[in-house]
Design a protein around this motif. Structure first.
Motif, PDB file in Angstrom:
ATOM      1  N   LEU A  42       0.845  -1.193   0.000  1.00  0.00           N
ATOM      2  CA  LEU A  42       0.000   0.000   0.000  1.00  0.00           C
ATOM      3  C   LEU A  42       0.883   1.248   0.000  1.00  0.00           C
ATOM      4  CD1 LEU A  42      -2.681  -1.075   2.646  1.00  0.00           C
ATOM      5  CD2 LEU A  42      -3.017  -0.928   0.167  1.00  0.00           C
ATOM      6  N   ASN A  43       1.941   1.221   0.811  1.00  0.00           N
ATOM      7  CA  ASN A  43       2.916   2.312   0.854  1.00  0.00           C
ATOM      8  C   ASN A  43       3.576   2.489  -0.511  1.00  0.00           C
ATOM      9  OD1 ASN A  43       5.685   3.030   3.170  1.00  0.00           O
ATOM     10  ND2 ASN A  43       4.909   4.195   1.457  1.00  0.00           N
ATOM     11  N   ALA A  48       4.178   5.499  -5.596  1.00  0.00           N
ATOM     12  CA  ALA A  48       4.144   5.465  -7.061  1.00  0.00           C
ATOM     13  C   ALA A  48       3.130   6.466  -7.605  1.00  0.00           C
ATOM     14  CB  ALA A  48       3.812   4.062  -7.549  1.00  0.00           C
ATOM     15  N   MET A  49       1.980   6.576  -6.947  1.00  0.00           N
ATOM     16  CA  MET A  49       0.945   7.479  -7.420  1.00  0.00           C
ATOM     17  C   MET A  49       1.364   8.938  -7.321  1.00  0.00           C
ATOM     18  SD  MET A  49      -1.612   5.827  -8.680  1.00  0.00           S
ATOM     19  CE  MET A  49      -2.911   7.050  -8.694  1.00  0.00           C
ATOM     20  N   SER A  50       2.259   9.227  -6.380  1.00  0.00           N
ATOM     21  CA  SER A  50       2.732  10.602  -6.242  1.00  0.00           C
ATOM     22  C   SER A  50       3.976  10.865  -7.078  1.00  0.00           C
ATOM     23  CB  SER A  50       3.035  10.921  -4.770  1.00  0.00           C
ATOM     24  OG  SER A  50       4.106  10.121  -4.292  1.00  0.00           O
ATOM     25  N   GLY A  51       4.431   9.839  -7.797  1.00  0.00           N
ATOM     26  CA  GLY A  51       5.623   9.973  -8.628  1.00  0.00           C
ATOM     27  C   GLY A  51       5.381   9.529 -10.053  1.00  0.00           C
ATOM     28  N   SER A  81      -5.273   2.517 -13.679  1.00  0.00           N
ATOM     29  CA  SER A  81      -6.534   2.728 -12.967  1.00  0.00           C
ATOM     30  C   SER A  81      -6.294   2.410 -11.494  1.00  0.00           C
ATOM     31  CB  SER A  81      -7.673   1.875 -13.529  1.00  0.00           C
ATOM     32  OG  SER A  81      -7.478   0.507 -13.244  1.00  0.00           O
ATOM     33  N   TYR A  82      -7.076   3.081 -10.640  1.00  0.00           N
ATOM     34  CA  TYR A  82      -6.823   3.013  -9.194  1.00  0.00           C
ATOM     35  C   TYR A  82      -8.112   3.307  -8.458  1.00  0.00           C
ATOM     36  CZ  TYR A  82      -5.300   5.068  -4.698  1.00  0.00           C
ATOM     37  OH  TYR A  82      -5.156   5.396  -3.366  1.00  0.00           O
ATOM     38  N   SER A  83      -8.428   2.483  -7.475  1.00  0.00           N
ATOM     39  CA  SER A  83      -9.546   2.777  -6.584  1.00  0.00           C
ATOM     40  C   SER A  83      -9.227   2.201  -5.206  1.00  0.00           C
ATOM     41  CB  SER A  83     -10.854   2.207  -7.121  1.00  0.00           C
ATOM     42  OG  SER A  83     -10.808   0.792  -7.190  1.00  0.00           O
ATOM     43  N   GLU A  84      -9.881   2.758  -4.195  1.00  0.00           N
ATOM     44  CA  GLU A  84      -9.663   2.316  -2.824  1.00  0.00           C
ATOM     45  C   GLU A  84     -10.968   1.770  -2.272  1.00  0.00           C
ATOM     46  OE1 GLU A  84      -7.887   4.019   1.430  1.00  0.00           O
ATOM     47  OE2 GLU A  84      -7.941   5.299  -0.351  1.00  0.00           O
ATOM     48  N   ASN A  93      -4.895  -1.303 -11.773  1.00  0.00           N
ATOM     49  CA  ASN A  93      -4.605  -1.982 -13.028  1.00  0.00           C
ATOM     50  C   ASN A  93      -3.262  -1.474 -13.537  1.00  0.00           C
ATOM     51  OD1 ASN A  93      -5.962  -3.817 -15.142  1.00  0.00           O
ATOM     52  ND2 ASN A  93      -5.083  -2.169 -16.356  1.00  0.00           N
ATOM     53  N   LEU A  94      -2.383  -2.404 -13.844  1.00  0.00           N
ATOM     54  CA  LEU A  94      -1.088  -2.053 -14.417  1.00  0.00           C
ATOM     55  C   LEU A  94      -1.100  -2.319 -15.908  1.00  0.00           C
ATOM     56  CD1 LEU A  94       1.591  -3.594 -11.990  1.00  0.00           C
ATOM     57  CD2 LEU A  94       0.889  -1.204 -12.156  1.00  0.00           C
ATOM     58  N   THR A  95      -0.547  -1.397 -16.670  1.00  0.00           N
ATOM     59  CA  THR A  95      -0.337  -1.612 -18.092  1.00  0.00           C
ATOM     60  C   THR A  95       1.160  -1.734 -18.332  1.00  0.00           C
ATOM     61  OG1 THR A  95      -2.317  -0.365 -18.679  1.00  0.00           O
ATOM     62  CG2 THR A  95      -0.679  -0.674 -20.403  1.00  0.00           C
ATOM     63  N   GLY A  96       1.572  -2.862 -18.908  1.00  0.00           N
ATOM     64  CA  GLY A  96       2.991  -3.134 -19.087  1.00  0.00           C
ATOM     65  C   GLY A  96       3.663  -2.135 -20.009  1.00  0.00           C
ATOM     66  N   VAL A  97       4.838  -1.670 -19.613  1.00  0.00           N
ATOM     67  CA  VAL A  97       5.591  -0.674 -20.371  1.00  0.00           C
ATOM     68  C   VAL A  97       6.857  -1.268 -20.966  1.00  0.00           C
ATOM     69  CG1 VAL A  97       6.877   1.495 -20.205  1.00  0.00           C
ATOM     70  CG2 VAL A  97       4.680   1.257 -19.039  1.00  0.00           C
TER      71      VAL A  97
END
Length: 216
Positions: A42-43, A48-51, A81-84, A93-97
């Motif tokens: 979670l941390n 990651a969401m802030s970066g 995509s992100y939800s809590e 949801n991760l999309t491969g890069v």
């Protein structure tokens, strides 16, 4: 050009948080849903969401559950995509890069692990692949039919016949109950065509009495 905007290796970060998760394969241009509930991860998602919104999915290869040994190659994905949930879990949801090797693991204070990724080997992941060399769909479907009959599995055959071939290859690579080492071999295949050939070989190898193919 990747639709997520990463055009070259220099667009990617020099430090990457990694999430060791057995059997969970992420491929370039492939989506992976995750249910995050451990506090350390979670941390990781918060950071990651802030970066960069990028994390690296990688398979554990032995060691302890808390500090497993890491496979040499993983795949970075962007949180698209992100939800809590009400109970504090994150559904992402991760999309491969792009896939990466581990140049070194970093000594960090975060509860999750971070590495210095080597992107160069898999820089071609940032461009659209040449799919002209992919094996014929029927070869893959034929191997899958024998595998499914032998392992008493159910398959959406309409999807097998209609899905884009790269999507089908990645879905089967991620979803079939192969061993961690076999899944890792599929991840590390240099091209989608070679991944498809390796997948067909694995499907054939797991059919009793069928020695028609050998994984190289």
């Amino acid at each position: 050009m990747m639709r997520l905007g990463y055009r070259k290796v220099s667009d990617l970060p020099a430090t990457l948080a990694v999430f060791p998760l057995a059997g969970a394969l992420l491929f370039p241009r492939w989506s992976l849903p995750l249910n995050i509930f451990e506090p350390r991860y979670l941390n990781m998602i918060d950071d990651a969401m802030s970066g960069s919104r990028l994390i690296g999915m990688i398979q554990p290869m032995g060691g302890s559950r808390q500090v497993p040994k890491l496979a040499h190659v993983g795949c970075a994905g962007r949180i698209t995509s992100y939800s809590e949930t009400e109970d504090g879990r994150y559904l992402i949801n991760l999309t491969g890069v792009c896939r990466f090797g581990i140049a070194k693991e970093l000594d960090v204070d975060t509860p999750y692990r971070q590495v210095s990724p080597d992107w160069d080997t898999y820089a071609a992941d940032l461009t659209q692949p040449d799919l002209s060399c992919l094996p014929e769909r029927e070869r893959l479907a034929s191997a899958l039919r024998k595998y499914v009959a032998s392992n008493e599995m159910e398959v959406d055959w309409e999807a097998v016949e209609s899905a884009p071939l790269e999507t089908l290859v990645n879905a089967l690579s991620a979803g079939c109950p192969f061993s961690p080492m076999e899944k890792q071999a599929l991840l590390e295949a240099s091209t989608v065509a070679k991944r498809c050939e390796a997948l067909i070989a694995l499907l054939d190898m797991d059919v009793p009495g069928d020695d028609s193919s050998t994984l190289q």
